[in-house]
Enzyme design. Structure first.
Site, PDB file in Angstrom:
ATOM      1  CE  LYS A  22      12.551 -38.774  -6.200  1.00  0.00           C
ATOM      2  NZ  LYS A  22      13.533 -38.359  -7.210  1.00  0.00           N
ATOM      3  CG  ASN A  23      16.440 -40.931  -6.177  1.00  0.00           C
ATOM      4  OD1 ASN A  23      15.541 -40.407  -6.827  1.00  0.00           O
ATOM      5  ND2 ASN A  23      17.222 -40.251  -5.345  1.00  0.00           N
ATOM      6  CB  CYS A 118      17.336 -28.950 -12.083  1.00  0.00           C
ATOM      7  SG  CYS A 118      17.732 -29.430 -10.448  1.00  0.00           S
ATOM      8  NE  ARG A 123      20.732 -32.656 -10.259  1.00  0.00           N
ATOM      9  CZ  ARG A 123      19.708 -33.320  -9.728  1.00  0.00           C
ATOM     10  NH1 ARG A 123      18.549 -32.780  -9.630  1.00  0.00           N
ATOM     11  NH2 ARG A 123      19.867 -34.557  -9.311  1.00  0.00           N
ATOM     12  N   PRO A 124      25.301 -30.703 -14.810  1.00  0.00           N
ATOM     13  CG  PRO A 124      27.586 -30.291 -14.894  1.00  0.00           C
ATOM     14  CD  PRO A 124      26.393 -30.165 -14.013  1.00  0.00           C
ATOM     15  CG  MET A 125      23.779 -34.530 -18.994  1.00  0.00           C
ATOM     16  SD  MET A 125      23.222 -36.028 -18.168  1.00  0.00           S
ATOM     17  CE  MET A 125      23.340 -37.217 -19.502  1.00  0.00           C
ATOM     18  CG  ASP A 126      30.992 -33.049 -16.654  1.00  0.00           C
ATOM     19  OD1 ASP A 126      29.930 -32.833 -16.052  1.00  0.00           O
ATOM     20  OD2 ASP A 126      32.097 -33.120 -16.079  1.00  0.00           O
ATOM     21  CG  ASP A 308      18.374 -36.437  -2.349  1.00  0.00           C
ATOM     22  OD1 ASP A 308      18.773 -35.369  -2.825  1.00  0.00           O
ATOM     23  OD2 ASP A 308      18.188 -37.463  -3.050  1.00  0.00           O
ATOM     24  CB  ILE A 330      25.972 -33.105  -3.316  1.00  0.00           C
ATOM     25  CG1 ILE A 330      26.481 -33.995  -2.171  1.00  0.00           C
ATOM     26  CG2 ILE A 330      25.689 -33.914  -4.579  1.00  0.00           C
ATOM     27  CD1 ILE A 330      27.698 -34.828  -2.472  1.00  0.00           C
ATOM     28  NE  ARG A 400      10.187 -34.271  -9.401  1.00  0.00           N
ATOM     29  CZ  ARG A 400      11.441 -33.933  -9.148  1.00  0.00           C
ATOM     30  NH1 ARG A 400      11.731 -32.718  -8.762  1.00  0.00           N
ATOM     31  NH2 ARG A 400      12.420 -34.801  -9.299  1.00  0.00           N
TER      32      ARG A 400
HETATM   33  C1  UD1 Z   1      20.976 -38.623  -7.765  1.00  0.00           C
HETATM   34  C2  UD1 Z   1      19.614 -38.596  -7.123  1.00  0.00           C
HETATM   35  C3  UD1 Z   1      19.382 -37.276  -6.384  1.00  0.00           C
HETATM   36  C4  UD1 Z   1      20.522 -37.013  -5.392  1.00  0.00           C
HETATM   37  C5  UD1 Z   1      21.867 -37.124  -6.086  1.00  0.00           C
HETATM   38  C6  UD1 Z   1      23.039 -37.003  -5.132  1.00  0.00           C
HETATM   39  C7  UD1 Z   1      18.351 -39.974  -8.663  1.00  0.00           C
HETATM   40  C8  UD1 Z   1      17.249 -40.048  -9.649  1.00  0.00           C
HETATM   41  N1  UD1 Z   1      18.604 -38.768  -8.159  1.00  0.00           N
HETATM   42  O1  UD1 Z   1      20.982 -37.584  -8.738  1.00  0.00           O
HETATM   43  O2  UD1 Z   1      18.144 -37.356  -5.685  1.00  0.00           O
HETATM   44  O3  UD1 Z   1      20.384 -35.711  -4.855  1.00  0.00           O
HETATM   45  O4  UD1 Z   1      21.973 -38.403  -6.763  1.00  0.00           O
HETATM   46  O5  UD1 Z   1      22.953 -37.962  -4.143  1.00  0.00           O
HETATM   47  O6  UD1 Z   1      18.943 -40.968  -8.286  1.00  0.00           O
HETATM   48  N2  UD1 Z   1      27.470 -33.795 -11.905  1.00  0.00           N
HETATM   49  C9  UD1 Z   1      28.296 -33.235 -12.857  1.00  0.00           C
HETATM   50  N3  UD1 Z   1      28.368 -33.842 -14.070  1.00  0.00           N
HETATM   51  C10 UD1 Z   1      27.675 -34.987 -14.365  1.00  0.00           C
HETATM   52  C11 UD1 Z   1      26.852 -35.551 -13.374  1.00  0.00           C
HETATM   53  C12 UD1 Z   1      26.762 -34.934 -12.134  1.00  0.00           C
HETATM   54  O7  UD1 Z   1      28.943 -32.218 -12.624  1.00  0.00           O
HETATM   55  O8  UD1 Z   1      27.799 -35.493 -15.488  1.00  0.00           O
HETATM   56  C13 UD1 Z   1      27.354 -33.120 -10.581  1.00  0.00           C
HETATM   57  C14 UD1 Z   1      25.918 -32.640 -10.347  1.00  0.00           C
HETATM   58  O9  UD1 Z   1      25.732 -31.371 -10.926  1.00  0.00           O
HETATM   59  C15 UD1 Z   1      25.854 -32.610  -8.840  1.00  0.00           C
HETATM   60  C16 UD1 Z   1      26.738 -33.779  -8.424  1.00  0.00           C
HETATM   61  O10 UD1 Z   1      27.566 -34.064  -9.548  1.00  0.00           O
HETATM   62  O11 UD1 Z   1      26.385 -31.405  -8.352  1.00  0.00           O
HETATM   63  C17 UD1 Z   1      25.980 -35.023  -8.005  1.00  0.00           C
HETATM   64  O12 UD1 Z   1      25.235 -35.497  -9.093  1.00  0.00           O
HETATM   65  P1  UD1 Z   1      24.860 -37.043  -9.292  1.00  0.00           P
HETATM   66  O13 UD1 Z   1      25.518 -37.888  -8.262  1.00  0.00           O
HETATM   67  O14 UD1 Z   1      25.062 -37.373 -10.726  1.00  0.00           O
HETATM   68  O15 UD1 Z   1      23.319 -36.990  -8.975  1.00  0.00           O
HETATM   69  P2  UD1 Z   1      22.114 -37.524  -9.851  1.00  0.00           P
HETATM   70  O16 UD1 Z   1      22.416 -38.905 -10.327  1.00  0.00           O
HETATM   71  O17 UD1 Z   1      21.681 -36.502 -10.826  1.00  0.00           O
END
Ligand code: UD1
Length: 422
Positions: A22-23, A118, A123-126, A308, A330, A400
């Site tokens: 999926k991912n 979520c 899960r921010p986008m910074d 996961d 995580i 999902r």
């Molecule tokens: C991907 C996977 C998800 C998995 C995760 C960690 C997909 C579609 N999803 O999610 O199933 O659980 O990797 O292995 O591939 N974070 C920030 N700021 C950011 C981005 C992330 O603080 O801009 C934090 C998140 O809140 C979280 C951690 O970093 O606590 C890991 O996130 P990330 O590795 O980005 O996971 P995803 O790509 O969202």
């Protein structure tokens, strides 16, 4: 709303085919936006998240059609691509943010809704934002949308991420394929899904080195072409089904599985007393009926133990001999399955990011509620180990991420059925 009814029973035997990841598929699909030639993905999983990404890409102007009962996705972005990813679709799935990098690369600008909260954490986008800013993007937040612009397109840049985010690595790599000059991403995530994305981008003509390591170098090119690519095996689905014979006893072959996708997880299962063998067709997992040993787990980015699989591992530990410590590093709120497992008789104490699980002889069936995708399947696994019937509600979470979940469990003799409830 549908529920899953699980009746605890004896050892499981047979084979389970593992689907494409999926991912991986969710990051491969937006790569279509980088080219006006067709992208064909084979071994695609048939899941509602894939349908959500299909809707999002179609809303951006891409053509997406399915063949071979959904296992082949034909994507094309030869027409006009629009830069606006709407909240109504993005809010359904965080992975929608993976269109940001490709849209910026293709159009030089993008307006993408923030995904919102979520269940498993903020899960921010910074990290995505600072990574794309290193490629010359200017990004501001207005009315819940990220407005990203560039001055004449993206330019190569060097960036070190504060944390090895999977999604930010994917966005950076996709964006940098069409940037002018060379880009370097340090502290990059190393997950197999990223390696799979790079393999596909390379087939499309991208020049990338270092995938699977923490430093990825991308030499921007003027254009990318089409490609046909088979999606890598879903290591999380693989690990989930590996736990079924570990919990109930038996011998199950996971077709398409490879140990290299999950080595830290396999090490832990073996430490717990489960046997794993690699065959030409996949992985064979065997366990005599009886309790496994408690093992401690700390979730980490790849190649560590995957977050996961933490909920599913907790289900196994509920009936292990001894006390296991499961530490989640995580996500900040990923123990929502613990109170549900407790309803089935599990002994779990959560303190901050650590759950202490003391194994009991036998769980007891109960009505439980799924709170997220991985939590829901952990409740099914626990139900397999329980006395009596377990009903898991809110099954839409499962749809999902697990295709044909009932059929796959039933195929090895587990009593798992989908029921309609009011
Ligand atoms: C991907 C996977 C998800 C998995 C995760 C960690 C997909 C579609 N999803 O999610 O199933 O659980 O990797 O292995 O591939 N974070 C920030 N700021 C950011 C981005 C992330 O603080 O801009 C934090 C998140 O809140 C979280 C951690 O970093 O606590 C890991 O996130 P990330 O590795 O980005 O996971 P995803 O790509 O969202």
């Amino acid at each position: 709303m549908d529920s899953i009814l699980v009746t605890g029973n004896g050892p499981l035997n047979g084979q389970i085919p593992i689907a494409g990841a999926k991912n991986a598929c969710l990051t491969l699909m937006p790569a279509t936006l980088l080219s006006d030639e067709p992208l064909t993905l084979t071994n695609a999983p048939r899941l509602s998240d894939i349908r959500t990404m299909t809707m999002l890409l179609q809303s951006l102007g891409a053509e997406v059609s399915t063949m071979a009962e959904g296992q082949v996705l034909a994507l094309s972005s030869h027409g006009t691509v629009t830069p606006h990813a709407d909240y109504d679709i993005v809010r359904k799935m965080r992975a929608s943010n993976l269109v940001l990098g490709p849209l910026l690369a293709r159009l030089g600008h993008a307006v993408v809704s923030l995904p919102g909260g979520c269940a498993i954490g903020a899960r921010p986008m910074d990290i995505h934002i600072t990574a794309l800013e290193a490629l010359g993007a200017e990004i501001e937040l207005k009315d819940g949308y990220l407005h990203a612009t560039t001055q004449g397109g993206l330019k190569g840049g060097v960036h070190e991420m504060r944390f090895a985010s999977v999604g930010a690595t994917e966005n950076f790599v996709m964006a940098a394929t069409l940037a002018k000059g060379t880009s370097v991403l340090k502290n990059a995530a190393r997950e197999p899904e990223i390696v799979d994305l790079v393999h596909c981008l390379r087939k499309m003509g991208a020049q990338i080195e270092g995938e699977g390591t923490s430093e990825i170098t991308i030499q921007g090119v003027d254009r990318l072409g089409g490609a046909t690519h088979a999606v890598v095996t879903d290591r999380i689905e693989l690990g989930t089904y590996m736990l079924a014979p570990a919990i109930c006893g038996g011998k199950v072959e996971l077709l398409g599985g490879r140990r290299a996708l999950l080595s830290a997880f396999c090490d832990k299962l073996e430490e717990a007393g489960v046997e794993i063998a690699e065959t030409d067709a996949g992985l064979v997992v065997a366990h005599k009926t009886g309790r496994v040993r408690a093992v401690d787990v700390v979730t980490e980015p790849y190649p560590g133990f995957p977050t996961d699989l933490q909920a599913q591992m907790m289900a196994l530990m509920c009936t292990a001999e001894g006390t296991a410590s499961l530490e989640e590093t995580i996500f900040e709120n990923r123990f929502m399955h613990a109170p549900e497992l407790t309803r089935m008789g599990a002994q779990i104490e959560v303190q901050g990011g650590t759950a202490k699980v003391t194994g009991v002889e036998r769980l007891k069936g109960a009505r439980v509620m799924a709170t997220d995708l991985r939590a829901s399947v952990s409740l099914i696994l626990a139900g397999l180990a329980a006395e009596g019937e377990t009903t898991v509600s809110r099954v839409y979470h499962l749809d999902r991420g697990y295709e044909q979940v009932v059929r796959k469990f039933a195929g090895v003799g587990a009593k798992v059925e989908r029921i309609k409830e009011d």
